[in-house]
Motif scaffolding. Structure first.
Motif, PDB file in Angstrom:
ATOM      1  N   TYR A  77      33.433  26.842   7.438  1.00 40.12           N
ATOM      2  CA  TYR A  77      32.470  25.749   7.054  1.00 40.12           C
ATOM      3  C   TYR A  77      32.659  24.543   8.092  1.00 40.12           C
ATOM      4  O   TYR A  77      33.497  24.477   8.942  1.00 40.12           O
ATOM      5  N   VAL A  78      31.434  23.830   8.236  1.00 42.79           N
ATOM      6  CA  VAL A  78      31.243  23.132   9.537  1.00 42.79           C
ATOM      7  C   VAL A  78      31.392  21.745   9.011  1.00 42.79           C
ATOM      8  O   VAL A  78      30.641  21.104   7.993  1.00 42.79           O
ATOM      9  N   ASN A  79      32.485  21.044   8.990  1.00 44.32           N
ATOM     10  CA  ASN A  79      32.641  19.724   8.333  1.00 44.32           C
ATOM     11  C   ASN A  79      32.533  18.457   8.938  1.00 44.32           C
ATOM     12  O   ASN A  79      32.183  17.311   8.512  1.00 44.32           O
ATOM     13  N   ARG A  80      31.937  18.537  10.459  1.00 44.45           N
ATOM     14  CA  ARG A  80      31.534  17.463  11.099  1.00 44.45           C
ATOM     15  C   ARG A  80      30.339  17.739  11.748  1.00 44.45           C
ATOM     16  O   ARG A  80      30.049  18.947  12.092  1.00 44.45           O
ATOM     17  N   PRO A  81      29.490  16.747  11.997  1.00 41.84           N
ATOM     18  CA  PRO A  81      28.175  17.256  12.807  1.00 41.84           C
ATOM     19  C   PRO A  81      28.192  17.765  14.005  1.00 41.84           C
ATOM     20  O   PRO A  81      29.202  17.272  14.735  1.00 41.84           O
ATOM     21  N   ILE A  82      27.532  18.756  14.436  1.00 45.24           N
ATOM     22  CA  ILE A  82      27.626  19.265  15.748  1.00 45.24           C
ATOM     23  C   ILE A  82      27.201  18.345  16.796  1.00 45.24           C
ATOM     24  O   ILE A  82      26.014  17.627  16.701  1.00 45.24           O
ATOM     25  N   SER A  83      28.100  18.150  17.872  1.00 45.51           N
ATOM     26  CA  SER A  83      27.754  16.904  18.709  1.00 45.51           C
ATOM     27  C   SER A  83      28.281  17.715  20.031  1.00 45.51           C
ATOM     28  O   SER A  83      29.365  18.119  20.258  1.00 45.51           O
ATOM     29  N   PHE A  84      27.475  17.215  21.146  1.00 49.50           N
ATOM     30  CA  PHE A  84      27.785  17.827  22.428  1.00 49.50           C
ATOM     31  C   PHE A  84      28.012  16.788  23.408  1.00 49.50           C
ATOM     32  O   PHE A  84      27.641  15.399  23.279  1.00 49.50           O
ATOM     33  N   THR A  85      28.853  17.164  24.553  1.00 47.33           N
ATOM     34  CA  THR A  85      28.851  16.443  25.719  1.00 47.33           C
ATOM     35  C   THR A  85      29.276  17.180  26.775  1.00 47.33           C
ATOM     36  O   THR A  85      29.368  18.360  26.530  1.00 47.33           O
ATOM     37  N   SER A  86      29.003  16.585  28.034  1.00 43.09           N
ATOM     38  CA  SER A  86      28.962  17.128  29.340  1.00 43.09           C
ATOM     39  C   SER A  86      30.523  16.657  30.227  1.00 43.09           C
ATOM     40  O   SER A  86      30.706  15.363  29.937  1.00 43.09           O
ATOM     41  N   ILE A  87      31.010  17.588  30.556  1.00 41.94           N
ATOM     42  CA  ILE A  87      31.919  17.330  31.626  1.00 41.94           C
ATOM     43  C   ILE A  87      32.011  18.028  32.913  1.00 41.94           C
ATOM     44  O   ILE A  87      31.289  19.214  32.992  1.00 41.94           O
ATOM     45  N   ARG A  88      32.801  17.860  34.038  1.00 39.96           N
ATOM     46  CA  ARG A  88      32.943  18.242  34.993  1.00 39.96           C
ATOM     47  C   ARG A  88      34.234  18.707  35.279  1.00 39.96           C
ATOM     48  O   ARG A  88      35.344  17.667  35.162  1.00 39.96           O
ATOM     49  N   ARG A  89      34.720  19.927  35.771  1.00 37.77           N
ATOM     50  CA  ARG A  89      36.045  20.246  35.703  1.00 37.77           C
ATOM     51  C   ARG A  89      36.141  21.072  37.247  1.00 37.77           C
ATOM     52  O   ARG A  89      35.392  21.689  37.556  1.00 37.77           O
ATOM     53  N   ASN A  90      37.284  20.812  37.810  1.00 37.17           N
ATOM     54  CA  ASN A  90      37.869  21.832  38.949  1.00 37.17           C
ATOM     55  C   ASN A  90      38.123  22.882  38.504  1.00 37.17           C
ATOM     56  O   ASN A  90      39.255  23.066  37.459  1.00 37.17           O
ATOM     57  N   GLU A  91      37.713  24.225  38.800  1.00 39.29           N
ATOM     58  CA  GLU A  91      37.965  25.500  38.388  1.00 39.29           C
ATOM     59  C   GLU A  91      38.419  26.514  39.636  1.00 39.29           C
ATOM     60  O   GLU A  91      37.909  26.133  40.690  1.00 39.29           O
ATOM     61  N   VAL A  92      39.307  27.300  39.285  1.00 39.65           N
ATOM     62  CA  VAL A  92      39.483  28.290  40.403  1.00 39.65           C
ATOM     63  C   VAL A  92      38.784  29.472  40.506  1.00 39.65           C
ATOM     64  O   VAL A  92      38.433  30.121  39.226  1.00 39.65           O
ATOM     65  N   LYS A  93      37.861  29.808  41.501  1.00 38.55           N
ATOM     66  CA  LYS A  93      36.946  30.753  41.422  1.00 38.55           C
ATOM     67  C   LYS A  93      37.413  32.479  41.674  1.00 38.55           C
ATOM     68  O   LYS A  93      36.667  33.198  41.764  1.00 38.55           O
ATOM     69  N   SER A  94      38.802  32.324  42.128  1.00 42.27           N
ATOM     70  CA  SER A  94      39.253  33.552  42.275  1.00 42.27           C
ATOM     71  C   SER A  94      40.636  33.500  41.745  1.00 42.27           C
ATOM     72  O   SER A  94      41.257  32.677  41.447  1.00 42.27           O
ATOM     73  N   LYS A  95      41.428  34.808  41.859  1.00 38.12           N
ATOM     74  CA  LYS A  95      42.617  34.899  41.240  1.00 38.12           C
ATOM     75  C   LYS A  95      43.489  35.862  42.225  1.00 38.12           C
ATOM     76  O   LYS A  95      42.800  36.527  43.039  1.00 38.12           O
ATOM     77  N   ILE A  96      44.757  35.741  42.138  1.00 33.57           N
ATOM     78  CA  ILE A  96      45.602  36.711  42.786  1.00 33.57           C
ATOM     79  C   ILE A  96      45.886  37.972  41.873  1.00 33.57           C
ATOM     80  O   ILE A  96      46.270  37.921  40.869  1.00 33.57           O
ATOM     81  N   SER A  97      45.181  39.146  42.335  1.00 36.07           N
ATOM     82  CA  SER A  97      45.277  40.230  41.486  1.00 36.07           C
ATOM     83  C   SER A  97      46.656  41.100  41.721  1.00 36.07           C
ATOM     84  O   SER A  97      47.461  40.838  42.760  1.00 36.07           O
ATOM     85  N   ALA A  98      46.802  42.078  41.040  1.00 39.56           N
ATOM     86  CA  ALA A  98      48.115  42.985  41.188  1.00 39.56           C
ATOM     87  C   ALA A  98      48.054  43.641  42.566  1.00 39.56           C
ATOM     88  O   ALA A  98      49.187  43.862  43.002  1.00 39.56           O
ATOM     89  N   ASN A  99      46.819  43.895  43.096  1.00 36.60           N
ATOM     90  CA  ASN A  99      46.651  44.645  44.325  1.00 36.60           C
ATOM     91  C   ASN A  99      47.290  43.863  45.485  1.00 36.60           C
ATOM     92  O   ASN A  99      47.720  44.452  46.466  1.00 36.60           O
TER      93      ASN A  99
END
Length: 220
Positions: free
Chosen positions: A57-79
């Motif tokens: 059940y969608v109880n509130r109107p669908i509303s969008f917003t935009s944000i910018r975030r700092n993300e890590v593009k790689s990760k430390i793998s098990a190898n």
């Protein structure tokens, strides 16, 4: 025997990423069934039962917003870790300058849903397990606000508030809208073959603010 429960969930932001958006995240219009199941499992999970989402059940109107975030593009793998664990002397770190990038995200804001679901018993249930026992535990945890870990709306930085929904009639934000086609959405992941996990999709049709999943066609 399947026993049902309704859970009200709400929060300031949500991000249910579309898989076709490869770099910058873009959310679906509403919560996905797999995300709804993840919230329920955060509240209560047991190998002897399996959650099945029936309606959203969608109880509130669908509303969008935009944000910018700092993300890590790689990760430390098990190898990378294994040689160091075995005694190799080499650096093990992520470089902020090289690995962190800023990306835009299209997210939902001010969301509220009621998840109507039931659970089925599985072959991993013990002799002492039964639907009535699980239902009592679930209801008690919902009334106390207990969970194994904080549930979230798609990303961990968007936590979920939840409570037991005991309303006989649920008023959605789209009571007067006969039908809205939200297009194809992710339904869940097929874990039948652990070596080849496949996504499953369905055509999301919202009728008067309710997405009915009980007889929807799932496409693999």
């Amino acid at each position: 025997m399947a026993l049902g429960v309704k859970v009200k969930v709400w929060g300031n932001y949500a991000l249910f990423s579309r898989p076709e958006m490869k770099v910058e995240r873009c959310t679906y219009d509403v919560i996905t069934p797999s995300a709804a199941r993840g919230i329920l499992e955060a509240i209560y999970w047991h190998p002897g039962m399996k959650w099945v989402v029936d309606q959203i059940y969608v109880n509130r109107p669908i509303s969008f917003t935009s944000i910018r975030r700092n993300e890590v593009k790689s990760k430390i793998s098990a190898n990378n870790v294994l040689p160091i664990y075995n005694g190799a002397v080499k650096p093990l770190y992520l470089s902020t300058k090289a690995d962190i990038v800023q990306r835009a995200s299209l997210i939902l804001r001010d969301v509220e849903y009621v998840i109507s679901a039931h659970f089925d018993m599985t072959e991993r249930a013990n002799a002492s397990d039964n639907p009535g026992k699980f239902k009592d535990i679930i209801m008690r945890r919902l009334r106390r606000g207990e969970c194994y870990h904080t549930p979230y709306f798609g990303c961990r930085e968007f936590p979920v508030n939840f409570c037991l929904c005991e309303d006989e009639e649920i008023h959605t934000a789209y009571q007067g809208e006969e039908e809205r086609d939200l297009g194809f959405m992710l339904y869940d992941m097929d874990y039948t073959d652990p070596g080849n996990i496949q996504p499953m999709f369905f055509r999301a049709i919202m009728r008067r603010g309710v997405i009915d999943l009980r007889n929807c066609e799932v496409i693999r």
